[in-house]
Design a protein around this motif. Sequence first.
Motif, PDB file in Angstrom:
ATOM      1  N   SER A   1      42.777  32.414  80.806  1.00 33.38           N
ATOM      2  CA  SER A   1      41.423  32.437  81.369  1.00 33.38           C
ATOM      3  C   SER A   1      41.433  32.167  82.865  1.00 33.38           C
ATOM      4  N   THR A   2      42.316  31.277  83.302  1.00 28.35           N
ATOM      5  CA  THR A   2      42.397  30.976  84.734  1.00 28.35           C
ATOM      6  C   THR A   2      42.748  32.221  85.538  1.00 28.35           C
ATOM      7  N   VAL A   3      43.716  33.011  85.028  1.00 30.97           N
ATOM      8  CA  VAL A   3      44.104  34.235  85.731  1.00 30.97           C
ATOM      9  C   VAL A   3      42.974  35.253  85.710  1.00 30.97           C
ATOM     10  N   PHE A   4      42.342  35.432  84.550  1.00 34.06           N
ATOM     11  CA  PHE A   4      41.245  36.394  84.450  1.00 34.06           C
ATOM     12  C   PHE A   4      40.088  36.001  85.374  1.00 34.06           C
ATOM     13  N   ASN A   5      39.746  34.714  85.396  1.00 38.26           N
ATOM     14  CA  ASN A   5      38.641  34.265  86.236  1.00 38.26           C
ATOM     15  C   ASN A   5      38.950  34.447  87.721  1.00 38.26           C
ATOM     16  N   TYR A   6      40.179  34.161  88.101  1.00 40.70           N
ATOM     17  CA  TYR A   6      40.586  34.362  89.495  1.00 40.70           C
ATOM     18  C   TYR A   6      40.475  35.842  89.870  1.00 40.70           C
ATOM     19  N   THR A   7      40.921  36.716  88.964  1.00 45.57           N
ATOM     20  CA  THR A   7      40.842  38.158  89.223  1.00 45.57           C
ATOM     21  C   THR A   7      39.396  38.603  89.401  1.00 45.57           C
ATOM     22  N   MET A   8      38.522  38.125  88.535  1.00 51.16           N
ATOM     23  CA  MET A   8      37.108  38.496  88.651  1.00 51.16           C
ATOM     24  C   MET A   8      36.493  37.958  89.931  1.00 51.16           C
ATOM     25  N   ASP A   9      36.868  36.729  90.322  1.00 46.48           N
ATOM     26  CA  ASP A   9      36.370  36.161  91.571  1.00 46.48           C
ATOM     27  C   ASP A   9      36.796  37.005  92.766  1.00 46.48           C
TER      28      ASP A   9
END
Length: 231
Positions: A90-98
């Motif tokens: 989730s941390t990687v996905f959230n960073y990508t979306m940000d």
Amino acid sequence: MSLLDDLNWRYATKKMNGTKVSPEKVDYILEAARLAPSSSGLQQYKVIVISDPALLEKIKGLSYNQSQVTDCSHLLVFVAWDGYTDERVSTVFNYTMDERGLPHSTMDAYKTNLLGMLNAATPEWQAHHAAKQSYIALGLAMAAAAEQRVDATPMEGFLADKLDELLQLSGTGYKSAVLLPLGYREEANDWLVNMKKVRTPKAEFVTEMTLADAADIEVEPMLSLTGDTEN
């Protein structure tokens, strides 16, 4: 020079001469590794860069006394996740979306399906899968090094558990996967330097297939991963 010229130039250097690689070239090689693709774009690895002679001497003792470890300019230690967790993914996905200016929920369907498959796997499979991703970055680092006329020797011959202890990886979520010394060949003392590069002949290495060549088996439809599959 073409990539094929660069790959024909490189070899698994057995003896390095201690000459330092410029910071610009090291950064170039590291950037190639950073830009490597990875499964689901998770980038399940990072690189530890070591040039301290005293630490390299300790690592040499854990690497069957291979001289490249202490004769190199910089040692790249590729370390990979020791497994998958909802938080890490989730941390990687959230960073990508940000970074893309998108809501965190944009890839929820894809992430849910992905986590379902990953969480069903054994811890051993998870760690192995993550480590395999680091080898993609390793390959691009080696190609970039060859382009820069920097020698690089990939190494799996080391005591991984001891190296993890030395580098204090316990509790970080990472485990050592593979080593890559960077430096310059010492031609006078490297028995391999002038040897012919030998690879499997193309006719044996490459096989083209059609459906007629494949086995006649039923293939069950699999769950689709929906959403962004960029890697």
